[in-house]
Design a protein around this motif. Structure first.
Motif, short mmCIF file in Angstrom:
data_model
loop_
_atom_site.label_atom_id
_atom_site.label_comp_id
_atom_site.label_asym_id
_atom_site.label_seq_id
_atom_site.Cartn_x
_atom_site.Cartn_y
_atom_site.Cartn_z
N ASP A 290 0.89 -1.40 0.19
CA ASP A 290 -0.02 -0.01 0.10
C ASP A 290 0.89 1.24 -0.04
O ASP A 290 1.29 1.82 0.92
CB ASP A 290 -0.86 0.00 1.14
N LYS A 291 1.33 1.87 -0.98
CA LYS A 291 2.10 2.75 -1.48
C LYS A 291 1.61 3.95 -0.76
O LYS A 291 1.98 4.98 -0.41
CB LYS A 291 2.45 3.22 -2.75
N GLU A 292 0.23 4.52 -1.00
CA GLU A 292 -0.65 5.47 -0.52
C GLU A 292 -0.58 5.69 1.13
O GLU A 292 -0.06 6.58 1.45
CB GLU A 292 -2.04 5.39 -0.80
N LEU A 297 1.93 7.56 6.10
CA LEU A 297 2.91 7.41 7.41
C LEU A 297 4.18 8.30 7.27
O LEU A 297 4.63 8.81 8.25
CB LEU A 297 3.17 6.03 7.16
N ASP A 298 4.80 8.42 6.13
CA ASP A 298 6.07 9.12 5.79
C ASP A 298 5.73 10.41 6.39
O ASP A 298 6.45 11.19 6.97
CB ASP A 298 6.52 9.00 4.52
N ASP A 299 4.60 11.12 5.88
CA ASP A 299 4.12 12.50 6.20
C ASP A 299 4.00 12.79 7.37
O ASP A 299 4.72 13.72 7.93
CB ASP A 299 3.12 12.90 5.46
N PHE A 300 3.33 11.83 8.39
CA PHE A 300 2.95 12.22 9.43
C PHE A 300 4.11 11.83 10.53
O PHE A 300 3.91 12.12 11.68
CB PHE A 300 1.70 11.56 9.98
N ILE A 301 5.12 10.95 10.16
CA ILE A 301 6.43 10.65 11.10
C ILE A 301 7.56 11.42 10.87
O ILE A 301 7.99 12.28 11.70
CB ILE A 301 6.69 9.13 11.02
N SER A 302 7.92 11.53 9.41
CA SER A 302 9.30 12.18 9.22
C SER A 302 9.25 13.76 9.47
O SER A 302 10.12 14.38 9.68
CB SER A 302 9.66 11.85 7.76
N ASN A 303 7.73 14.25 9.18
CA ASN A 303 8.01 15.75 9.31
C ASN A 303 7.46 16.08 10.68
O ASN A 303 7.36 17.45 11.16
CB ASN A 303 6.52 16.03 8.53
N ARG A 304 7.26 15.17 11.69
CA ARG A 304 7.21 15.50 13.07
C ARG A 304 8.33 15.10 13.93
O ARG A 304 8.46 15.92 14.83
CB ARG A 304 6.06 14.81 13.70
N ARG A 305 8.99 14.10 13.62
CA ARG A 305 10.24 13.56 14.77
C ARG A 305 11.30 13.05 14.00
O ARG A 305 11.01 12.63 12.67
CB ARG A 305 9.67 12.46 15.46
N ASN A 306 12.46 13.14 14.32
CA ASN A 306 13.60 12.41 13.47
C ASN A 306 13.85 11.01 13.77
O ASN A 306 14.65 10.77 14.67
CB ASN A 306 14.80 13.26 13.79
#
Length: 363
Positions: A290-292, A297-306
């Motif tokens: 599921d690429k979408e 998930l990339d958007d909501f994790i990587s943009n908030r925490r390292n």
């Protein structure tokens, strides 16, 4: 803002204008939160809470992440009720369609009836059948008055009877539970049953309540005997009422969606007579395909925490330490399993648990 005002639980995001409860139920974990016994203390305004969860760095997805309103107190205590309604008004103004949980031992007034059309409210009325002195609403007069209010102002599709905690040897009698189903449960959409949470800081309160000896318990989870759950399931057929084990199962039924947490087909957590069973059994893409969802998930994790993380077949693996709240957010919002090499407990869990429990909980 107080760190307990906004906090991710296992099955949703808890937002609170107040902390603390004076009802004095002997088993309740709120009594173990340091400095919050007795009258509820104000910790945030409704506007502060809504602004925080709708900010760009919040672990909340609009219309998707479940919300628990004032569950670090009781949302219908006299000192709290107006703030609960103010929160509901703001959620309605922002057209929030997330499932919204109100869990209470009390009753609402007529104002609650104005919110069901625009909001997805699940109203959980907690009743235990425990003896007087252990639980607030074990007084039959209090309970009957609460029920009259609930039946008047809460539509049946939004009524959920929360029978918790089931304490071994005290209120796990078959006839007692059947009486609760027959007398009350048939007037609710769904009955949710829950166990009792036992850990180092509250065991001196809990163990004297037990009507029989039990083995070692996991401090991270509520204890309920599997035999009890399987014993009561036939009552769902007898009285034509849905019985589930978890609030997340009740959320799935209300929203007509698959359960987000990993309970489907798990022994002692799921039963095939559940009215939502067919929906939960429907096939969906694996996370690996599921690429979408991966992009979301990339958007909501990587943009908030390292964080460093990787996608597996049906889960996400976070390398190193991760906050318990992040893991809970991923699971209850996206419906996939999340794990980390080590977990930092959320503030309330740190308050609930002793150092002994924390050492066993963090890994």
């Amino acid at each position: 803002m107080n760190e307990l005002a906004i906090e991710h639980l296992k099955s949703g995001l808890s937002i609170n204008t107040h902390i603390g409860c004076p009802l004095g139920c002997k088993y309740c974990v709120l009594s173990t939160i340091d400095n919050y016994e007795g009258r509820p203390q104000h910790c945030a305004t409704p506007k502060e809470l809504i602004d925080a969860i709708l900010s760009k760095d919040s672990f909340y997805v609009k219309d998707q992440t479940p919300l628990y309103i004032n569950n670090r107190t009781d949302p219908f205590l006299p000192d709290v009720m107006d703030s609960t309604y103010d929160l509901l008004s703001l959620l309605s103004d922002y057209e929030i369609k997330s499932p919204i949980m109100l869990i209470t031992k009390l009753s609402p007034d007529e104002r609650i009836s104005h919110y069901f059309e625009n909001l997805n409210i699940l109203f959980f009325y907690t009743y235990t059948g425990l003896p007087h002195g252990i639980d607030f609403n074990s007084d039959r007069r209090i309970n009957e008055n609460n029920l009259r209010q609930i039946y008047s102002y809460v539509p049946k599709k939004s009524r959920f009877l929360y029978v918790r905690p089931i304490i071994p040897g005290i209120n796990d009698d078959q006839l007692l539970f059947e009486d609760i189903v027959q007398r009350m449960g048939v007037h609710f959409d769904t009955i949710t049953v829950g166990g009792v949470r036992i850990f180092e800081k509250n065991k001196e309160q809990i163990y004297p309540l037990l009507g029989k000896e039990i083995g070692e318990v996991d401090s991270k989870h509520k204890y309920i005997e599997s035999e009890f759950y399987h014993r009561i399931i036939p009552l769902s057929h007898k009285y034509n009422v849905n019985i589930v084990r978890h609030t997340s199962c009740a959320i799935a039924r209300f929203m007509k969606s698959k359960v987000k947490l990993n309970y489907f087909k798990h022994a002692n957590h799921c039963n095939s007579s559940c009215s939502n069973y067919d929906i939960c059994s429907s096939q969906s893409k694996s996370l690996a395909d599921d690429k979408e969802l991966q992009h979301q998930l990339d958007d909501f994790i990587s943009n908030r925490r390292n964080y460093e993380y990787s996608f597996e077949q049906n889960s996400i693996h976070i390398k190193g330490h991760a906050e318990q709240q992040l893991i809970s957010f991923i699971q209850c919002t996206f419906g996939i399993s999340a794990k980390a090499d080590a977990v930092k407990l959320c503030p309330s869990e740190q308050s609930f648990l002793s150092k002994h429990d924390v050492n066993h909980a963090v890994r």
